[in-house]
Scaffold this motif. Structure first.
Motif, PDB file in Angstrom:
ATOM      1  N   LEU A   1      27.529  36.352  -0.826  1.00  0.00           N
ATOM      2  CA  LEU A   1      28.942  36.274  -0.446  1.00  0.00           C
ATOM      3  C   LEU A   1      29.255  37.041   0.825  1.00  0.00           C
ATOM      4  O   LEU A   1      29.972  36.554   1.704  1.00  0.00           O
ATOM      5  CB  LEU A   1      29.813  36.798  -1.595  1.00  0.00           C
ATOM      6  CG  LEU A   1      29.902  35.945  -2.859  1.00  0.00           C
ATOM      7  CD1 LEU A   1      30.804  36.626  -3.873  1.00  0.00           C
ATOM      8  CD2 LEU A   1      30.407  34.554  -2.554  1.00  0.00           C
ATOM      9  N   GLU A   2      28.705  38.255   0.930  1.00  0.00           N
ATOM     10  CA  GLU A   2      29.058  39.087   2.088  1.00  0.00           C
ATOM     11  C   GLU A   2      28.554  38.496   3.403  1.00  0.00           C
ATOM     12  O   GLU A   2      29.078  38.821   4.474  1.00  0.00           O
ATOM     13  CB  GLU A   2      28.528  40.511   1.909  1.00  0.00           C
ATOM     14  CG  GLU A   2      27.026  40.610   1.757  1.00  0.00           C
ATOM     15  CD  GLU A   2      26.559  40.488   0.314  1.00  0.00           C
ATOM     16  OE1 GLU A   2      25.396  40.864   0.047  1.00  0.00           O
ATOM     17  OE2 GLU A   2      27.346  40.029  -0.531  1.00  0.00           O
ATOM     18  N   GLU A   3      27.595  37.578   3.337  1.00  0.00           N
ATOM     19  CA  GLU A   3      27.074  36.942   4.553  1.00  0.00           C
ATOM     20  C   GLU A   3      27.701  35.586   4.826  1.00  0.00           C
ATOM     21  O   GLU A   3      27.917  35.216   5.993  1.00  0.00           O
ATOM     22  CB  GLU A   3      25.551  36.777   4.437  1.00  0.00           C
ATOM     23  CG  GLU A   3      24.778  38.081   4.343  1.00  0.00           C
ATOM     24  CD  GLU A   3      23.286  37.846   4.155  1.00  0.00           C
ATOM     25  OE1 GLU A   3      22.840  36.690   4.276  1.00  0.00           O
ATOM     26  OE2 GLU A   3      22.574  38.830   3.874  1.00  0.00           O
ATOM     27  N   ALA A   4      27.990  34.836   3.778  1.00  0.00           N
ATOM     28  CA  ALA A   4      28.426  33.453   3.960  1.00  0.00           C
ATOM     29  C   ALA A   4      29.917  33.231   3.744  1.00  0.00           C
ATOM     30  O   ALA A   4      30.514  32.344   4.358  1.00  0.00           O
ATOM     31  CB  ALA A   4      27.634  32.542   3.024  1.00  0.00           C
TER      32      ALA A   4
ATOM     33  N   PHE B   1      30.985  34.351  -8.560  1.00  0.00           N
ATOM     34  CA  PHE B   1      29.687  34.000  -7.987  1.00  0.00           C
ATOM     35  C   PHE B   1      29.127  35.122  -7.111  1.00  0.00           C
ATOM     36  O   PHE B   1      29.864  35.969  -6.628  1.00  0.00           O
ATOM     37  CB  PHE B   1      29.821  32.715  -7.149  1.00  0.00           C
ATOM     38  CG  PHE B   1      30.298  31.533  -7.948  1.00  0.00           C
ATOM     39  CD1 PHE B   1      29.406  30.745  -8.648  1.00  0.00           C
ATOM     40  CD2 PHE B   1      31.655  31.223  -8.008  1.00  0.00           C
ATOM     41  CE1 PHE B   1      29.846  29.656  -9.397  1.00  0.00           C
ATOM     42  CE2 PHE B   1      32.109  30.133  -8.748  1.00  0.00           C
ATOM     43  CZ  PHE B   1      31.194  29.355  -9.451  1.00  0.00           C
ATOM     44  N   ASP B   2      27.811  35.105  -6.936  1.00  0.00           N
ATOM     45  CA  ASP B   2      27.198  36.081  -6.035  1.00  0.00           C
ATOM     46  C   ASP B   2      26.664  35.430  -4.758  1.00  0.00           C
ATOM     47  O   ASP B   2      26.313  36.119  -3.809  1.00  0.00           O
ATOM     48  CB  ASP B   2      26.085  36.873  -6.724  1.00  0.00           C
ATOM     49  CG  ASP B   2      25.035  35.998  -7.367  1.00  0.00           C
ATOM     50  OD1 ASP B   2      24.561  35.040  -6.730  1.00  0.00           O
ATOM     51  OD2 ASP B   2      24.676  36.276  -8.530  1.00  0.00           O
ATOM     52  N   ARG B   3      26.611  34.097  -4.755  1.00  0.00           N
ATOM     53  CA  ARG B   3      26.179  33.363  -3.563  1.00  0.00           C
ATOM     54  C   ARG B   3      27.109  32.171  -3.370  1.00  0.00           C
ATOM     55  O   ARG B   3      27.783  31.724  -4.303  1.00  0.00           O
ATOM     56  CB  ARG B   3      24.728  32.866  -3.683  1.00  0.00           C
ATOM     57  CG  ARG B   3      23.693  33.982  -3.777  1.00  0.00           C
ATOM     58  CD  ARG B   3      22.278  33.391  -3.916  1.00  0.00           C
ATOM     59  NE  ARG B   3      21.872  32.656  -2.732  1.00  0.00           N
ATOM     60  CZ  ARG B   3      21.277  33.203  -1.678  1.00  0.00           C
ATOM     61  NH1 ARG B   3      21.020  34.509  -1.658  1.00  0.00           N
ATOM     62  NH2 ARG B   3      20.918  32.469  -0.636  1.00  0.00           N
TER      63      ARG B   3
ATOM     64  N   VAL C   1      35.615  40.236  -0.237  1.00  0.00           N
ATOM     65  CA  VAL C   1      34.161  40.435  -0.340  1.00  0.00           C
ATOM     66  C   VAL C   1      33.792  41.619   0.527  1.00  0.00           C
ATOM     67  O   VAL C   1      34.095  41.655   1.709  1.00  0.00           O
ATOM     68  CB  VAL C   1      33.398  39.189   0.140  1.00  0.00           C
ATOM     69  CG1 VAL C   1      31.909  39.424   0.047  1.00  0.00           C
ATOM     70  CG2 VAL C   1      33.818  37.974  -0.663  1.00  0.00           C
ATOM     71  N   GLY C   2      33.131  42.580  -0.036  1.00  0.00           N
ATOM     72  CA  GLY C   2      32.761  43.721   0.782  1.00  0.00           C
ATOM     73  C   GLY C   2      32.291  44.874  -0.023  1.00  0.00           C
ATOM     74  O   GLY C   2      32.263  44.824  -1.216  1.00  0.00           O
TER      75      GLY C   2
END
Length: 251
Positions: free
Chosen positions: A221-224, A205-207, A250-251
């Motif tokens: 992903l990188e935010e949540a 997934f991307d979100r 994630v990064g």
């Protein structure tokens, strides 16, 4: 700015007479692939069922491409939990997939050769064309899930909503399903899936939406998908080291 594929505003749902989801605000952008994650009992499936009108909303609203579900339903394809389906129903695999064409054929179900051809193309896409004449109840769990994805493909939707698509399926089926979903995303479709395996979230997934009856976090992903948000959603259900390892991917 484009209209999102799905917008939930203040969505509150009671399920089985008990409060399940409280005042959830979430936006799903067009072309995204989003996992809804959270502990058991967090209301993940209930949230989607409320948005789709399968269970009533106590408050809030769901807008699909800026429209009500009734007005946008031909643009939305839904794959329910496999456990919620009556697999004893006497239907062939090809019949189940052609159910995805009812919006086109109407209730008279005047299927023509082109409809069967399209259904067979969808079955081929999920690797199930050789099983077209089999009874749906005679298939394995993974095969049944592929057939229901093929039915969703036949609907040719712009938004695909899947409730636990990988639950109880074999590894080969999981790979086949995710390959189809990624192809759909590459075509500009939007994917929303209730998902349980946190280890595959960064690969699939991307979100992500983190839910525990209330929205904990959502976004890329990188935010949540962070240590803080995962710990908030799952509490003591996840070891600190596990949370750190997941977030580090994630990064």
């Amino acid at each position: 700015m484009s209209i999102p594929a799905l917008t939930l505003k203040g969505v509150t749902v009671s399920y089985g007479g008990r409060p399940a989801v409280f005042s959830v605000d979430v936006t799903f952008p067009i072309g995204s692939m989003t996992a809804i994650i959270g502990p058991n009992g967090a209301g993940k499936s209930t949230l989607l069922k409320g948005a789709l009108g399968i269970v009533p909303l106590l408050a809030g609203e769901a807008r699909f491409f800026g429209l009500s579900y009734q007005d946008a339903r031909r643009r939305v394809a839904y794959v329910p939990q496999r456990a919620s389906v009556d697999w004893d129903f006497p239907a062939r695999v090809i019949d189940v997939v052609m159910m995805g064409l009812y919006a086109e054929t109407g209730f008279l179900r005047l299927f023509r050769q082109r409809h069967r051809d399209r259904a067979m193309e969808c079955l081929s896409r999920v690797g199930m064309d050789a099983f077209a004449e089999r009874q749906i109840g005679a298939l394995s769990g993974g095969q049944q899930q592929r057939v229901f994805l093929a039915r969703a493909l036949a609907e040719a939707g712009e938004l695909y909503i899947l409730d636990e698509p990988f639950a109880g399926v074999d590894a080969a089926t999981e790979r086949a399903i995710i390959a189809v979903l990624k192809d759909l995303k590459a075509e500009g479709r939007t994917i929303i899936a209730v998902h349980h395996d946190l280890s595959t979230v960064p690969d699939y997934f991307d979100r992500v939406v983190l839910l525990n009856r209330e929205r904990i976090a959502d976004g890329p992903l990188e935010e949540a998908f962070t240590q803080t948000h995962l710990q908030s959603a799952y509490g003591g259900r996840l070891a600190a080291g596990q949370v750190a390892d997941l977030a580090a991917r994630v990064g």
